[in-house]
Design an enzyme around this catalytic site. Structure first.
Site, mmCIF file in Angstrom:
data_model
loop_
_atom_site.group_PDB
_atom_site.id
_atom_site.type_symbol
_atom_site.label_atom_id
_atom_site.label_comp_id
_atom_site.label_asym_id
_atom_site.label_seq_id
_atom_site.Cartn_x
_atom_site.Cartn_y
_atom_site.Cartn_z
ATOM 1 N N GLY A 10 0.833 -1.200 0.000
ATOM 2 C CA GLY A 10 0.000 0.000 0.000
ATOM 3 C C GLY A 10 0.868 1.250 0.000
ATOM 4 O O GLY A 10 2.092 1.181 0.161
ATOM 5 N N LEU A 12 1.263 3.750 2.148
ATOM 6 C CA LEU A 12 2.011 3.996 3.376
ATOM 7 C C LEU A 12 3.018 2.880 3.627
ATOM 8 O O LEU A 12 4.187 3.137 3.942
ATOM 9 C CB LEU A 12 1.077 4.137 4.572
ATOM 10 N N ASP A 36 -3.614 -13.463 4.967
ATOM 11 C CA ASP A 36 -4.784 -12.595 5.076
ATOM 12 C C ASP A 36 -4.965 -12.243 6.551
ATOM 13 O O ASP A 36 -5.155 -13.131 7.386
ATOM 14 C CB ASP A 36 -6.010 -13.338 4.534
ATOM 15 N N THR A 101 -6.910 7.400 12.139
ATOM 16 C CA THR A 101 -7.371 8.450 11.245
ATOM 17 C C THR A 101 -8.070 9.598 11.971
ATOM 18 O O THR A 101 -8.616 9.409 13.067
ATOM 19 C CB THR A 101 -8.358 7.838 10.217
ATOM 20 N N ASP A 102 -8.070 10.751 11.337
ATOM 21 C CA ASP A 102 -8.851 11.891 11.817
ATOM 22 C C ASP A 102 -10.348 11.603 11.788
ATOM 23 O O ASP A 102 -11.130 12.267 12.476
ATOM 24 C CB ASP A 102 -8.557 13.133 10.962
ATOM 25 N N TYR A 125 -15.903 3.845 7.944
ATOM 26 C CA TYR A 125 -14.452 3.737 7.979
ATOM 27 C C TYR A 125 -13.901 4.240 9.310
ATOM 28 O O TYR A 125 -13.087 3.573 9.955
ATOM 29 C CB TYR A 125 -13.843 4.529 6.817
ATOM 30 N N LYS A 129 -11.853 2.025 12.345
ATOM 31 C CA LYS A 129 -10.528 2.354 12.870
ATOM 32 C C LYS A 129 -10.580 2.625 14.375
ATOM 33 O O LYS A 129 -9.657 2.269 15.110
ATOM 34 C CB LYS A 129 -9.949 3.569 12.136
ATOM 35 N N TRP A 150 -5.654 12.683 5.480
ATOM 36 C CA TRP A 150 -5.528 13.130 4.093
ATOM 37 C C TRP A 150 -4.208 12.664 3.468
ATOM 38 O O TRP A 150 -3.481 13.438 2.855
ATOM 39 C CB TRP A 150 -5.638 14.648 4.014
#
Length: 284
Positions: A10, A12, A36, A101-102, A125, A129, A150
């Site tokens: 990915g 990141l 997986d 995440t924000d 989402y 998280k 972002w």
């Protein structure tokens, strides 16, 4: 030090692996072809066999709008998959870095969010998280939760690439102007994550590039730095009609970084310039 990186293919994970190579740190980068993460036995077994000192967990379901229609898949990957990684880490007492995440916040606060502000995700989402965060806090002591926002990096599907592609076919692009946050370059946050992971300064951090902007302002800067003539037309979120509700305020306070002696990341404008330069030289 031996590090396991999930989601190594990915955007990141790719930059985490790239940074580990630069530092000559021993690592194993894995993706779904290796195992997986939603398979509990295989996940735990892989971690127990490799015996990393640190797991950097970058694997995840990241399609924010897609998660609204694919809730079960999103939860399976981001929550159940994270649970499996956590159990593997717990089994061998490995440290864990988890990328959050924000979007765990609803964006109604008027100032930047601190690490201990009350979460209230507005989309599937963000909820997935947050559930991962909560499980980590219940099961581990030696963890680092890194909330970024972002993100853009080596991918054909990030915001920068989307804007450049749209600009090649359009004279004007409508872009949301009432959501404010910090664009974050994966190469910068990857380096910071490794710096943090090599310490025992456990806890939650907000890690974004410095400065705030709206999506429309970000798009204008992309056009400027990429020498594109496309006009950005600012619109409200209600006019864009995305499936997932996104926070108006995604600003994150970096006080936790400073309190623990870590340096702030460069400005998002500087990060964008370095990303575009890397892109021009075919280094993505």
């Amino acid at each position: 030090m031996k590090i396991l990186v999930t989601g190594a293919k990915g955007q990141l994970g790719y930059d985490v692996v790239r940074e580990l190579n630069k530092r000559n740190i021993e690592y194993c980068g894995v993706d779904i072809d290796d195992f997986d993460i939603t398979d509990k036995d295989k996940s735990i077994s892989f971690i127990e066999n490799y015996k990393p000192n640190l797991v950097i967990h970058c694997a995840g379901y990241t399609l924010v709008d897609g998660a609204e229609d694919n809730r079960e898949t999103c939860m399976e990957v981001n929550y159940v998959g994270t649970k499996n990684i956590v159990l593997g880490c717990k089994s061998i007492k490995s440290k864990l870095i988890y990328i959050s995440t924000d979007y765990i916040f609803d964006g109604k606060k008027k100032i930047p969010y601190e690490i201990n502000d009350e979460p209230n995700p507005s989309n599937v989402y963000g909820l997935s998280k947050l559930l991962g965060e909560n499980f980590i806090k219940e099961e581990l002591d030696n963890y680092f939760i890194i909330r970024a926002s972002w993100m853009f990096g080596p991918s054909k599907n990030n915001f920068v690439e989307t804007m450049i592609k749209l600009a090649s076919d359009n004279n004007t692009i409508n872009v949301v102007d009432d959501q404010v946050g910090s664009p974050t370059y994966t190469a910068d946050v990857a380096s910071l994550m490794i710096d943090i992971g090599l310490t025992d300064k456990y806890g939650t951090y907000h890690a974004t590039n410095e400065g705030f902007c709206s999506w429309a302002e970000f798009a204008r800067e992309i056009m400027l730095q990429a020498n594109l003539k496309c006009k950005i037309n600012p619109i409200n979120s209600d006019d864009y009609k995305a499936k997932a509700l996104r926070p108006e305020n995604s600003r994150l306070s970096k006080k936790s970084l400073l309190d623990n002696g870590f340096s702030l990341l460069p400005t998002w404008q500087d990060a964008l310039g370095r990303y575009l330069n890397r892109r021009r030289w075919g280094m993505l």
